[in-house]
Design a protein around this motif. Structure first.
Motif, PDB file in Angstrom:
ATOM      1  N   GLU A  30     -13.385-126.846  76.884  1.00 18.66           N
ATOM      2  CA  GLU A  30     -13.184-127.696  76.726  1.00 18.66           C
ATOM      3  C   GLU A  30     -11.704-128.296  75.721  1.00 18.66           C
ATOM      4  N   ALA A  31     -12.530-127.790  74.120  1.00 20.42           N
ATOM      5  CA  ALA A  31     -11.596-127.887  73.416  1.00 20.42           C
ATOM      6  C   ALA A  31     -10.552-126.695  73.146  1.00 20.42           C
ATOM      7  N   TYR A  32     -10.271-125.934  73.261  1.00 16.39           N
ATOM      8  CA  TYR A  32      -9.271-125.027  74.016  1.00 16.39           C
ATOM      9  C   TYR A  32      -9.042-125.788  75.115  1.00 16.39           C
ATOM     10  N   ASP A  33      -9.056-126.099  76.221  1.00 18.64           N
ATOM     11  CA  ASP A  33      -8.338-126.793  77.430  1.00 18.64           C
ATOM     12  C   ASP A  33      -7.479-127.665  76.379  1.00 18.64           C
ATOM     13  N   ASN A  34      -8.512-128.723  75.923  1.00 19.89           N
ATOM     14  CA  ASN A  34      -6.728-129.864  75.064  1.00 19.89           C
ATOM     15  C   ASN A  34      -5.915-129.517  74.512  1.00 19.89           C
ATOM     16  N   LEU A  35      -6.787-128.435  73.584  1.00 18.59           N
ATOM     17  CA  LEU A  35      -4.964-127.990  73.042  1.00 18.59           C
ATOM     18  C   LEU A  35      -4.328-127.434  73.755  1.00 18.59           C
ATOM     19  N   ARG A  36      -4.131-126.542  75.258  1.00 19.47           N
ATOM     20  CA  ARG A  36      -3.798-126.541  75.992  1.00 19.47           C
ATOM     21  C   ARG A  36      -2.719-127.512  76.621  1.00 19.47           C
ATOM     22  N   LEU A  37      -3.183-128.602  76.840  1.00 20.59           N
ATOM     23  CA  LEU A  37      -2.339-129.886  77.148  1.00 20.59           C
ATOM     24  C   LEU A  37      -1.231-130.298  76.253  1.00 20.59           C
ATOM     25  N   ARG A  38      -1.681-130.675  74.939  1.00 18.84           N
ATOM     26  CA  ARG A  38      -0.508-130.944  73.774  1.00 18.84           C
ATOM     27  C   ARG A  38       0.178-129.814  73.555  1.00 18.84           C
ATOM     28  N   LEU A  39      -0.245-128.117  73.787  1.00 17.30           N
ATOM     29  CA  LEU A  39       0.605-126.960  72.862  1.00 17.30           C
ATOM     30  C   LEU A  39       1.406-126.910  73.959  1.00 17.30           C
ATOM     31  N   ALA A  40       2.853-126.011  73.336  1.00 18.59           N
ATOM     32  CA  ALA A  40       3.544-125.125  74.138  1.00 18.59           C
ATOM     33  C   ALA A  40       2.781-123.798  74.633  1.00 18.59           C
ATOM     34  N   PRO A  41       2.898-123.282  75.269  1.00 16.18           N
ATOM     35  CA  PRO A  41       2.897-121.817  75.863  1.00 16.18           C
ATOM     36  C   PRO A  41       2.773-120.647  74.822  1.00 16.18           C
ATOM     37  N   LYS A  42       3.904-120.959  74.466  1.00 12.93           N
ATOM     38  CA  LYS A  42       3.904-119.990  73.290  1.00 12.93           C
ATOM     39  C   LYS A  42       2.915-120.009  71.826  1.00 12.93           C
ATOM     40  N   GLU A  43       3.047-121.455  71.735  1.00 14.86           N
ATOM     41  CA  GLU A  43       1.887-121.902  70.714  1.00 14.86           C
ATOM     42  C   GLU A  43       1.068-121.424  70.904  1.00 14.86           C
ATOM     43  N   MET A  44       0.073-121.164  72.337  1.00 10.82           N
ATOM     44  CA  MET A  44      -1.266-121.002  72.681  1.00 10.82           C
ATOM     45  C   MET A  44      -1.431-119.610  72.950  1.00 10.82           C
ATOM     46  N   GLU A  45      -0.183-118.613  72.296  1.00 13.39           N
ATOM     47  CA  GLU A  45      -0.408-117.017  72.610  1.00 13.39           C
ATOM     48  C   GLU A  45      -1.251-116.687  71.214  1.00 13.39           C
ATOM     49  N   GLN A  46      -1.180-117.882  70.141  1.00 11.57           N
ATOM     50  CA  GLN A  46      -1.374-117.423  68.952  1.00 11.57           C
ATOM     51  C   GLN A  46      -3.177-117.469  68.578  1.00 11.57           C
ATOM     52  N   ILE A  47      -3.204-118.687  69.445  1.00 15.95           N
ATOM     53  CA  ILE A  47      -5.137-119.021  69.345  1.00 15.95           C
ATOM     54  C   ILE A  47      -5.704-117.969  70.343  1.00 15.95           C
ATOM     55  N   SER A  48      -6.786-117.462  68.763  1.00 16.20           N
ATOM     56  CA  SER A  48      -7.948-116.415  69.972  1.00 16.20           C
ATOM     57  C   SER A  48      -8.807-117.403  70.419  1.00 16.20           C
ATOM     58  N   LYS A  49      -8.942-117.501  71.444  1.00 18.68           N
ATOM     59  CA  LYS A  49     -10.155-118.805  72.142  1.00 18.68           C
ATOM     60  C   LYS A  49     -11.773-118.022  71.631  1.00 18.68           C
ATOM     61  N   ASP A  50     -11.797-117.268  72.257  1.00 17.63           N
ATOM     62  CA  ASP A  50     -13.414-116.345  71.709  1.00 17.63           C
ATOM     63  C   ASP A  50     -13.928-116.545  70.082  1.00 17.63           C
ATOM     64  N   GLN A  51     -12.400-116.977  69.216  1.00 15.07           N
ATOM     65  CA  GLN A  51     -12.692-116.911  68.106  1.00 15.07           C
ATOM     66  C   GLN A  51     -12.984-118.577  67.015  1.00 15.07           C
ATOM     67  N   TYR A  52     -13.820-118.854  66.837  1.00 13.64           N
ATOM     68  CA  TYR A  52     -13.639-120.533  67.067  1.00 13.64           C
ATOM     69  C   TYR A  52     -14.842-121.004  66.056  1.00 13.64           C
ATOM     70  N   VAL A  53     -14.956-122.154  65.258  1.00 12.48           N
ATOM     71  CA  VAL A  53     -16.208-122.502  64.505  1.00 12.48           C
ATOM     72  C   VAL A  53     -16.002-124.103  64.575  1.00 12.48           C
ATOM     73  N   ARG A  54     -17.426-124.205  64.678  1.00 15.64           N
ATOM     74  CA  ARG A  54     -17.845-125.810  65.336  1.00 15.64           C
ATOM     75  C   ARG A  54     -17.898-126.373  63.980  1.00 15.64           C
ATOM     76  N   ILE A  55     -17.174-127.943  64.061  1.00 18.83           N
ATOM     77  CA  ILE A  55     -17.782-128.249  62.207  1.00 18.83           C
ATOM     78  C   ILE A  55     -17.651-130.064  62.836  1.00 18.83           C
ATOM     79  N   VAL A  56     -18.267-130.562  62.133  1.00 19.04           N
ATOM     80  CA  VAL A  56     -18.572-132.052  62.041  1.00 19.04           C
ATOM     81  C   VAL A  56     -17.556-132.809  61.520  1.00 19.04           C
TER      82      VAL A  56
END
Length: 68
Positions: A30-56
């Motif tokens: 869901e967090a990745y999909d929310n990023l997709r809503l606000r970022l351009a496709p070129k910006e999304m290419e730079q993000i690794s969907k499987d490498q994340y850390v959950r923080i508070v």
């Protein structure tokens, strides 16, 4: 249904340039999909969907220098 019934978290997704992007959602997908809503496709290419850390939210200030 109230959003208070579904907990949401902050996720830091790794980027190819070594920085991180901050996403928000109930799950990492869901967090990745929310990023997709606000970022351009070129910006999304730079993000690794499987490498994340959950923080508070209270630890967000510790990670500001990592954001890109």
């Amino acid at each position: 249904m109230s959003s208070f019934n579904n907990p949401h978290h902050f996720y830091l997704f790794a980027m190819k340039n070594g920085k991180k992007k901050l996403g928000y959602g109930g799950t990492p997908d869901e967090a990745y999909d929310n990023l997709r809503l606000r970022l351009a496709p070129k910006e999304m290419e730079q993000i690794s969907k499987d490498q994340y850390v959950r923080i508070v939210q209270r630890e967000l200030q510790k990670h500001i220098h990592e954001l890109g």
